[in-house]
Design an enzyme around this catalytic site. Structure first.
Site, mmCIF file in Angstrom:
data_model
loop_
_atom_site.group_PDB
_atom_site.id
_atom_site.type_symbol
_atom_site.label_atom_id
_atom_site.label_comp_id
_atom_site.label_asym_id
_atom_site.label_seq_id
_atom_site.Cartn_x
_atom_site.Cartn_y
_atom_site.Cartn_z
ATOM 1 N N GLU A 19 10.436 -23.926 -53.560
ATOM 2 C CA GLU A 19 9.932 -22.826 -52.760
ATOM 3 C C GLU A 19 10.999 -22.337 -51.789
ATOM 4 O O GLU A 19 11.689 -23.153 -51.173
ATOM 5 C CB GLU A 19 8.704 -23.298 -51.982
ATOM 6 C CG GLU A 19 8.018 -22.177 -51.226
ATOM 7 C CD GLU A 19 6.912 -22.722 -50.353
ATOM 8 O OE1 GLU A 19 5.791 -22.205 -50.448
ATOM 9 O OE2 GLU A 19 7.162 -23.662 -49.578
ATOM 10 N N TYR A 43 9.483 -13.986 -50.204
ATOM 11 C CA TYR A 43 8.996 -15.336 -50.478
ATOM 12 C C TYR A 43 9.080 -15.553 -51.979
ATOM 13 O O TYR A 43 8.692 -14.678 -52.766
ATOM 14 C CB TYR A 43 7.533 -15.464 -50.014
ATOM 15 C CG TYR A 43 6.847 -16.707 -50.517
ATOM 16 C CD1 TYR A 43 6.896 -17.886 -49.780
ATOM 17 C CD2 TYR A 43 6.174 -16.726 -51.750
ATOM 18 C CE1 TYR A 43 6.299 -19.039 -50.254
ATOM 19 C CE2 TYR A 43 5.578 -17.882 -52.225
ATOM 20 C CZ TYR A 43 5.641 -19.030 -51.473
ATOM 21 O OH TYR A 43 5.060 -20.182 -51.939
#
Lengths: 433, 292
Positions: free
Chosen positions: A189, A101
């Site tokens: 993101e 992530y």
């Protein structure tokens, strides 16, 4: 302004961030065509500005032409948590070895960009933070210095990613930072950030929120505006240049200045009413803007009464009154209005309203008096969802499911920076996907 | 005394020749603010109602001794104007402009923090020290000189609360609108620290809103560093999570940054929180009665 996955990936590619090959598609035919071009297997992905796509059945692997057709048919038109699917992204399937992530966002508390990396990608970031808050590594970046190699190394070692991909992941983060700055993004993101079986590092998803104030620098991004999730009134208000947010009550509200309008909503709720909307007519509101605003508020059929709360600074109360009189001349108004005018030219404004003697317009002197009056006129409607200021319902995570991510990540974070980022500056202004 | 602006203020306005710049600049001058110069590149040598215009802030400072700048230029030029003012040695920049890109402000903020120039705003109504100087767009006729220092993220809500305070006989030392953007030059803490040191300020009123964690951090600061009574107001109790309410700063999402959380954080540190603008004035009256 939030971008769809494929739009975000378009910006990523222009900054050298590797992504799998893919094509957007608006029809089943286009989806099948894209599958043929890319070569199977492909992933058929719903393009909506909300999270939880996978769980809702909006992401499916197709191994051949038939499956591509079947999935595209099923997903187009699907409703994902209130967002209709109008577009698909057909992407070459990847061989997954690791899922990480990564995110870069504006940490409002620290007034600096913050980069984050975790080896536990692929799931809700909330969930990662909950399971193991230390699994999310964070560093602040000095905006006058920019992202340096050491930032990447610190993140990589702290997050504990596989040793052989420390360099390429660091390089990926540097390019994401380029995209963050170069595109004037508030949030960039990637979840998951993928390491393939061939040990290549690619961005498998893209959540990008760009700064609407900076769109003048990015005309191509400005074209990407997605109206998805915006209802009729919100779209209408935007076209008129008004700031409008729809709520679920029956008291229509107009004020000048965001703070005063928020305060007006609170006072109406305290008086036992339920606001139908937030509408900021802005500083220096002119008569035409008031006419547009009345039109927007009344186009919501739930509205039973309307409150105007104006404290004139730059805004002149006589202009507001004139706008209201004009609106009543142009629009068939069937609900009562309560009007409170204070500040610049308030006496002139009240005089204009008195002279016009509009049907159903009640003038009140104070903000609290006006709130009580409008609540009385609006009637009960249904059970109030918000009765007292102290009784605000627990916020529903705007980004439950695979999203919202960066902001949510820190809710249970332990360090100060995390707590700051969770504060909201880092948060995409719309429900994310 | 007062904070930030006062009798010593010598004001230069970037954008004085524009329509809004002229209107508000002249308003400020009529109020008694010492407006010494305007800056518009290419219009050096002209004047606006007798106020000399210069091509650069540096020229304006050299010729007039200006120490305070107000920025009233469109958003795409505003960051540059703030940096120009700082480079010219201006002590305080008040930026009214709304809609400056956040990344521009990140760079400006970071640079200014390393120097001596203070910044109020952007996207703010400015600073008013009643009876002394008005720099910005606050309608001064609602306010009189007195002992309440008022600091707020919002414009019109400030007027509302100021008006409620005036209704109870309070005047103000200084009213500071710090602005509603994600990145502003001065925080609640920066301004409250000045009120604490200002002999004229007897009571402090802070007016916050949802989003970010400024109010929470300010609560901790007040508990440790502020001896004067503080009354707070927070707007946005009814704001739904995940929605922007006009100010880019006013965003709620998840469990933090809500009005409830802010009110609780302040109350936990002994700061009284009024639930309506009217109640803020009532609490202020109560506290000043107790102090007297």
């Amino acid at each position: 302004m939030d971008l769809l996955e494929y739009q975000g990936k378009q910006l990523f590619r222009s900054h050298g961030v590797p992504t799998p090959d893919g094509r957007p598609a608006q029809t089943t035919e286009e989806a099948v065509e894209a599958g043929e071009e890319l070569g199977y297997p492909v992933v058929v992905k719903a393009q909506v500005l909300i999270g939880g796509r996978g769980k809702a059945g909006g992401i499916k692997v197709a191994n051949d032409r038939e499956e591509a057709r079947e999935h595209a048919d099923a997903i187009l038109g699907m409703d994902i948590r209130g967002f209709a699917v109008h577009e698909l992204y057909i992407e070459k399937a990847s061989q997954i070895a690791e899922e990480y992530y990564a995110a870069i966002l504006l940490d409002r508390g620290a007034k600096q960009p913050m980069a984050m990396l975790s080896r536990m990608g692929g799931m809700d970031v909330e969930e990662i933070a909950e399971r193991d808050p230390k699994a999310i590594a964070r560093v602040h970046i000095d905006p006058l210095v920019g992202f340096q190699d050491f930032h990447g190394r610190r993140l990589a070692f702290e997050a504990g990613i596989a040793a052989d991909v420390i360099r390429p992941v660091g390089a990926m983060l540097a390019r994401l930072y380029d995209a963050f700055v170069g595109e004037d993004a508030m949030l960039v993101e990637v979840n998951p950030l993928l390491v393939t079986e061939a040990r290549e590092v690619v961005a498998l998803d893209a959540k990008v929120t760009v700064d609407a104030n900076a769109l003048y620098k990015h005309p191509e991004t400005a074209q990407m505006r997605n109206s998805g999730g915006e209802d009729e009134q919100e779209q209408m208000a935007r076209e008129h240049g008004l700031t409008y947010v729809k709520l679920d009550g029956n008291v229509g509200i107009l004020g000048n200045g965001a703070g005063l309008v928020m305060s007006t909503l609170d006072v109406v709720a305290q008086a036992g009413g339920r606001p139908a909307n937030f509408l900021d007519a802005g500083g220096g509101s002119r008569a035409e803007a008031i006419v547009d605003a009345v039109e927007v508020i009344l186009s919501d059929p739930k509205v039973d009464a309307v409150l105007f709360n104006i404290f004139g600074g730059i805004t002149r109360c006589d202009e507001v009154a004139r706008g209201l009189v004009t609106a009543f001349g142009q629009i068939d108004v069937t609900v009562p209005f309560v009007v409170r005018l204070d500040g610049t030219n308030d006496q002139e404004g009240r005089q204009i309203l008195a002279d016009a003697n509009l049907d159903g317009v009640h003038v009140e002197k104070t903000m609290l008096g006006a709130a009580a009056r409008v609540v009385e006129l609006a009637g009960d409607g249904e059970t109030p969802s918000v009765t007292e200021t102290g009784e605000h319902p627990a916020p529903v995570g705007a980004g439950t499911a695979d999203t919202g991510a960066a902001s949510q990540a820190d809710v249970s974070g332990t360090d100060a920076a995390g707590a700051e980022a969770a504060g909201g500056g880092a948060t995409p202004p719309e429900p994310t996907r | 005394m007062s904070v930030l602006v006062g009798a010593d203020t010598k004001l230069v306005i970037s954008g004085l020749t524009g329509r809004e710049g002229t209107f508000h600049g002249m308003n400020n001058r009529r109020y008694g603010t010492d407006l010494v110069a305007g800056v518009t590149p290419g219009k050096g040598g002209q004047d606006v109602e007798g106020v000399p215009i210069f091509d650069t802030v540096h020229d304006a400072v050299a010729e007039t001794g200006a120490n305070t700048s107000m920025v009233f230029v469109p958003p795409r030029f505003a960051a540059d104007s703030i940096l120009e003012a700082a480079d010219a040695g201006i002590e305080l920049v008040v930026c009214i402009t709304e809609g400056i890109p956040a990344h521009d402000m990140l760079r400006v903020y970071t640079h200014l923090r390393r120097g001596q120039t203070k910044l109020i705003g952007p996207n703010c109504p400015g600073v008013l020290s009643p009876g002394k100087a008005n720099v910005g767009i606050i309608p001064a006729h609602f306010f009189s000189q007195g002992g309440v220092g008022l600091v707020s993220r919002s414009g019109t809500l400030t007027y509302q609360i100021g008006n409620e305070l005036a209704g109870r006989g309070f005047g103000n030392s200084t009213i500071v609108g710090i602005g509603g953007d994600p990145i502003v030059g001065s925080s609640f803490i920066d301004v409250i620290a000045q009120f604490e040191d200002d002999p004229e300020t007897e009571l402090i009123v802070m007016c916050g809103e949802i989003g970010g964690d400024e109010e929470e951090r300010t609560a901790d600061y007040i508990a440790e560093h502020v001896s004067k009574p503080v009354v707070a107001y927070i707007a946005g109790f009814t704001a739904p999570p995940g929605k922007t309410m006009g100010h880019a700063g006013a965003i709620v999402s998840g469990s933090s940054g809500t009005a409830q959380a802010k009110a609780e954080a302040l109350e936990a540190q002994g700061v009284r929180v009024g639930r309506t603008p009217t109640e803020v004035a009532e609490v202020a009256a109560e506290l000043s009665g107790a102090a007297a």
